[in-house]
Design an enzyme around this catalytic site. Structure first.
Site, PDB file in Angstrom:
ATOM      1  CG  ASN A  10     -51.199  41.339  40.235  1.00 19.06           C
ATOM      2  OD1 ASN A  10     -51.014  40.214  41.054  1.00 19.06           O
ATOM      3  ND2 ASN A  10     -52.101  42.125  40.333  1.00 19.06           N
ATOM      4  CD1 TRP A  11     -47.627  36.141  37.441  1.00 23.76           C
ATOM      5  CD2 TRP A  11     -46.619  34.602  38.716  1.00 23.76           C
ATOM      6  NE1 TRP A  11     -46.432  35.801  36.981  1.00 23.76           N
ATOM      7  CE2 TRP A  11     -45.713  34.713  37.691  1.00 23.76           C
ATOM      8  CE3 TRP A  11     -46.218  33.575  39.813  1.00 23.76           C
ATOM      9  CZ2 TRP A  11     -44.456  34.149  37.410  1.00 23.76           C
ATOM     10  CZ3 TRP A  11     -45.002  33.064  39.445  1.00 23.76           C
ATOM     11  CH2 TRP A  11     -44.296  33.077  38.434  1.00 23.76           C
ATOM     12  CE  LYS A  12     -54.846  40.492  38.240  1.00 22.68           C
ATOM     13  NZ  LYS A  12     -55.956  40.918  37.718  1.00 22.68           N
ATOM     14  CG  HIS A  97     -54.863  44.868  42.238  1.00 22.89           C
ATOM     15  ND1 HIS A  97     -56.161  44.399  41.823  1.00 22.89           N
ATOM     16  CD2 HIS A  97     -54.229  45.002  41.183  1.00 22.89           C
ATOM     17  CE1 HIS A  97     -56.039  44.190  40.542  1.00 22.89           C
ATOM     18  NE2 HIS A  97     -54.968  44.353  40.112  1.00 22.89           N
ATOM     19  CD  GLU A  99     -58.267  41.574  40.606  1.00 24.81           C
ATOM     20  OE1 GLU A  99     -57.237  41.021  41.004  1.00 24.81           O
ATOM     21  OE2 GLU A  99     -58.209  41.698  39.247  1.00 24.81           O
ATOM     22  CD  GLU A 169     -53.263  47.841  37.889  1.00 28.68           C
ATOM     23  OE1 GLU A 169     -52.681  46.792  36.984  1.00 28.68           O
ATOM     24  OE2 GLU A 169     -53.795  47.124  38.921  1.00 28.68           O
ATOM     25  N   GLY A 175     -58.107  43.047  32.970  1.00 30.86           N
ATOM     26  CA  GLY A 175     -58.693  41.673  32.820  1.00 30.86           C
ATOM     27  C   GLY A 175     -59.750  41.768  31.874  1.00 30.86           C
ATOM     28  CB  SER A 215     -56.251  44.676  28.677  1.00 27.89           C
ATOM     29  OG  SER A 215     -57.264  44.107  29.362  1.00 27.89           O
ATOM     30  N   GLY A 236     -51.347  41.689  34.353  1.00 32.42           N
ATOM     31  CA  GLY A 236     -51.890  40.488  34.949  1.00 32.42           C
ATOM     32  C   GLY A 236     -51.836  39.360  34.062  1.00 32.42           C
ATOM     33  N   GLY A 237     -52.859  39.174  33.454  1.00 36.30           N
ATOM     34  CA  GLY A 237     -53.258  37.783  32.499  1.00 36.30           C
ATOM     35  C   GLY A 237     -51.953  37.471  31.678  1.00 36.30           C
TER      36      GLY A 237
END
Ligand code: PEP
Length: 255
Positions: A10-12, A97, A99, A169, A175, A215, A236-237
């Site tokens: 997930n590159w956001k 998600h 966010e 999640e 994150g 994470s 993500g990151g």
């Protein structure tokens, strides 16, 4: 019941179209033939056409969107429809998600409409659920996850569950660098599967893939994927670097 692991990036709101090409050129060479894990890349909407051009000829990797409108077309400024995503060969859509829930006010009723629109278009939802730290510490973990699942899966049939991936999640792990311990993740994912069993029966629950997200890094992926109810990751990151995402995918192949 053996479930194929699914590892999704997930590159956001990261990666321009040019950066997308810079990532995918070497990454797709590393994974150019089918492997024993489903690999999914979810770029931002603007980078999807470039990603589609590069990913579509590669049998090992699939394309996902990070969100989608439940409306088919019309006066919805800034939104993206199922038909638009199908036109660029999207196979998956990340929905719900945390966010989207916390920053854009998406609730389970809206997410449920998006789940139905995604399924109706022949794409596969990656449905995210998860509790905040306050909810976990306040003893609401199970009720929060149950109501997220019941709300976002309302009127979804047992047959349709074959096309749905659940991503558990914990919000406090997204994150933050804080990962759920393998035991915490396993216990919670086992609980998620038990909710699916109540809703759809043992066979569907045993066949549904449940990812962990929060994470995940090359250093913790192998231990997490070794847990019986963890069937892959939403990353993500650590998915922004081709080398680190490749290492996480490799852990998924071994797990
Ligand atoms: C995510 O946003 O889905 C996620 C899991 O992010 P991170 O890996 O950075 O915690």
């Amino acid at each position: 019941m053996s479930r194929k692991n699914i590892i999704a990036a997930n590159w956001k709101m990261n990666m321009t179209p040019s950066e997308t090409a810079e990532f995918l050129d070497p990454f797709l060479q590393t994974f150019s033939t089918r492997v024993n894990v489903d690999i999914v890349i979810a770029p931002s909407f603007i980078s999807i056409p470039k990603a589609s051009e590069l990913i579509t000829p590669n049998p090992a990797v699939s394309l996902s969107a990070q969100n989608m409108s439940h409306e088919a077309s019309g006066a919805f400024t800034g939104e993206t429809s199922a038909a638009m995503l199908l036109d660029v060969a999207c196979e998956y859509v990340i929905l719900g998600h945390s966010e989207r829930r916390s920053l854009y006010g998406e609730d389970d009723a809206v997410i449920n409409k998006k789940v139905h629109a995604t399924l109706a278009a022949g794409m596969k939802p990656i449905l995210c659920i998860g509790e905040s730290l306050e909810e976990r510490e306040g003893g609401q973990l199970e009720s929060v996850l149950t109501s997220q699942l019941e709300g976002s899966l309302a009127e979804v049939s047992a047959d349709q569950m074959a096309d749905i991936v659940i991503a558990y999640e914990p919000v406090w792990a997204i994150g933050t660098g804080v990962t759920a311990s393998p035991e915490q993740a396993q216990d919670t994912q086992k609980f998620v599967r038990s909710v699916l069993e109540n809703l759809y029966g043992a066979e569907v629950a045993a066949a549904t893939r449940i990812q962990y997200g929060g994470s995940v890094k090359p250093g913790n992926a192998a231990e997490l994927i070794g847990q019986p109810d963890i069937d892959g990751f939403l990353v993500g990151g650590a998915s922004l670097d081709p080398q680190s995402f490749a290492e996480i995918v490799s852990a998924g192949i071994g797990g």
